[in-house]
Design an enzyme around this catalytic site. Structure first.
Site, PDB file in Angstrom:
ATOM      1  N   TYR A   7       0.978  -1.343  -0.096  1.00  0.00           N
ATOM      2  CA  TYR A   7       0.061   0.083  -0.047  1.00  0.00           C
ATOM      3  C   TYR A   7       0.923   1.063  -0.086  1.00  0.00           C
ATOM      4  O   TYR A   7       2.169   1.262   0.329  1.00  0.00           O
ATOM      5  CB  TYR A   7      -0.952   0.049   1.268  1.00  0.00           C
ATOM      6  CG  TYR A   7      -0.302   0.225   2.524  1.00  0.00           C
ATOM      7  CD1 TYR A   7      -0.334   1.548   3.015  1.00  0.00           C
ATOM      8  CD2 TYR A   7       0.317  -0.746   3.283  1.00  0.00           C
ATOM      9  CE1 TYR A   7       0.353   1.808   4.406  1.00  0.00           C
ATOM     10  CE2 TYR A   7       0.909  -0.623   4.610  1.00  0.00           C
ATOM     11  CZ  TYR A   7       0.957   0.694   5.087  1.00  0.00           C
ATOM     12  OH  TYR A   7       1.427   1.001   6.320  1.00  0.00           O
ATOM     13  N   CYS A   8       0.245   2.481  -0.561  1.00  0.00           N
ATOM     14  CA  CYS A   8       0.888   3.676  -0.446  1.00  0.00           C
ATOM     15  C   CYS A   8      -0.220   4.714  -0.039  1.00  0.00           C
ATOM     16  O   CYS A   8      -1.039   4.317   0.740  1.00  0.00           O
ATOM     17  CB  CYS A   8       1.410   4.041  -1.940  1.00  0.00           C
ATOM     18  SG  CYS A   8       0.242   4.126  -3.083  1.00  0.00           S
ATOM     19  N   SER A   9       0.102   5.940  -0.029  1.00  0.00           N
ATOM     20  CA  SER A   9      -0.991   6.692   0.337  1.00  0.00           C
ATOM     21  C   SER A   9      -2.406   6.686  -0.239  1.00  0.00           C
ATOM     22  O   SER A   9      -3.325   6.662   0.718  1.00  0.00           O
ATOM     23  CB  SER A   9      -0.561   8.387   0.147  1.00  0.00           C
ATOM     24  OG  SER A   9      -1.255   9.363   0.518  1.00  0.00           O
ATOM     25  N   TYR A  35      -3.314   4.054   2.103  1.00  0.00           N
ATOM     26  CA  TYR A  35      -3.538   4.331   3.711  1.00  0.00           C
ATOM     27  C   TYR A  35      -4.751   5.383   4.019  1.00  0.00           C
ATOM     28  O   TYR A  35      -5.198   5.337   5.284  1.00  0.00           O
ATOM     29  CB  TYR A  35      -2.321   4.984   4.063  1.00  0.00           C
ATOM     30  CG  TYR A  35      -2.244   5.437   5.497  1.00  0.00           C
ATOM     31  CD1 TYR A  35      -1.943   4.481   6.339  1.00  0.00           C
ATOM     32  CD2 TYR A  35      -1.903   6.683   5.829  1.00  0.00           C
ATOM     33  CE1 TYR A  35      -1.935   4.726   7.691  1.00  0.00           C
ATOM     34  CE2 TYR A  35      -2.022   7.055   7.205  1.00  0.00           C
ATOM     35  CZ  TYR A  35      -1.714   6.048   8.339  1.00  0.00           C
ATOM     36  OH  TYR A  35      -1.959   6.351   9.728  1.00  0.00           O
TER      37      TYR A  35
END
Length: 362
Positions: free
Chosen positions: A102-104, A131
């Protein structure tokens, strides 16, 4: 790109290493618990790309990002493969794994890493919404109706020890001070690890709540709104204020023994710094006594000099609370034998099964 993008609930259900590819500063601010940070860009690189995006547009920013990624691709892959192998070793699972990334916001950073892993015939999945969607879930979780039971009592009554005993015997507990790495007083940071960010503090509470059955009792220690620099989530704290409460009573002698055991092990300079932080509230006379007593290792006088202040704080915090039952544990040993007594004190007809379980454990 054929890798899978999953909604949060489905994403969490997969087994496999959990990789956060955001920058270290983003990770520090808050992350999914048990995730490993393997950043696509470090803090400075992310700042450079962000500046280019604002001044020159998305296309130039993407090109710059690709240039940076090209230079460190081998290092990133090495870190990814090490994390995957480490997960297999720890869990003793050599079967097919899903690499959760996952990233932002579930955008290019997580998609780029997933694309790369797919080339190695691995099974990457990314979190749709990233996130940001996880944080929405965290904040929403505090609005759920919880069956909280607050363990209260003045400083030195052993509230944390009772909470730990309940945890040991598999009751649902939230250790706010444990998550905050702070005991809540001016002395609260002594011997503790660095406090997490407030965001990460909230994440840990939400994850613990997610493992519970909300219809059963959830035990939590009475706290003020702030534990060191960590602030208890507003909705959760409001529920604490209106929940049932056990008020632990112990003699002054018991309380002094508890405090001496806890704090006399720390360095004198650390203890004096803690006293000086509240010198205006203690007043000059009590501050002087406390400091001199620390130098002379007269621990009972140190504790007595600050107890009056903390007792007044506690009585003020209790104002307006009515749903309180007192529980006298004077001279009682904190072991499994007091569990039955404690649970009967908060029992209702619908809680008899929990009490029966406690008796069974004794």
């Amino acid at each position: 790109m054929y890798f899978k993008r999953k909604e949060l609930e489905k994403f969490r259900s997969f087994k496999g290493p959990l990789i956060d590819v955001r920058s270290p500063s983003e990770y520090y601010k808050g992350h999914l618990p048990n995730s490993i940070n393997i950043p696509l860009f470090d803090n400075d690189e992310r700042s450079i790309i962000g500046t280019i995006y604002k001044k020159e547009g998305r296309k130039k920013a993407v090109i710059e990002g690709l240039k940076i990624f090209e230079k460190k691709m081998e290092l990133i892959l090495d870190n990814l493969f090490m994390s995957i192998e480490s997960y297999k070793t720890i869990t003793n699972k050599n079967n097919e794994l899903f690499i959760r990334i996952y990233c932002s916001r579930g955008g290019m950073r997580s998609q780029s890493i997933a694309w790369l892993l797919e080339k190695y015939k691995l099974n990457p999945i990314t979190l749709k919404g990233g996130y940001k969607i996880y944080r929405r879930w965290v904040l929403d979780s505090f609005s759920n109706k919880l069956n909280l039971v607050v363990i209260g009592g003045k400083t030195g009554t052993g509230k944390t020890r009772l909470l730990s005993l309940l945890e040991k015997y598999k009751y649902q507990t939230i250790d706010l001070e444990g998550f905050a790495c702070h005991r809540g007083s001016t002395f609260g940071g002594l011997g503790m690890k660095e406090q997490p960010s407030n965001e990460q503090f909230e994440n840990m509470i939400a994850e613990k709540l997610n493992s519970f059955r909300c219809s059963n009792n959830i035990f939590v220690e009475a706290e003020s709104a702030n534990i060191g620099k960590c602030k208890i989530p507003h909705e959760f704290f409001n529920q604490m204020k209106t929940s049932r409460r056990i008020e632990i009573l112990r003699s002054e002698s018991n309380r002094l023994d508890e405090l001496i055991d806890t704090y006399s092990v720390f360095k004198k300079e650390e203890l004096k710094e803690s006293v000086l932080r509240i010198k205006k509230r203690l007043g000059p006379q009590r501050t002087k006594i406390a400091l001199e007593s620390i130098n002379n290792e007269k621990w009972d006088l140190v504790c007595k000099s600050v107890l009056n202040y903390y007792d007044k704080c506690y009585e003020f915090e209790k104002v307006g609370k009515t749903n309180i039952k007192t529980l006298d544990l004077t001279d009682k040993k904190y072991d499994e034998k007091i569990l039955e007594l404690s649970l009967i004190h908060i029992s209702e007809p619908t809680r008899q099964a929990e009490i029966s379980y406690a008796v069974f454990c004794l």
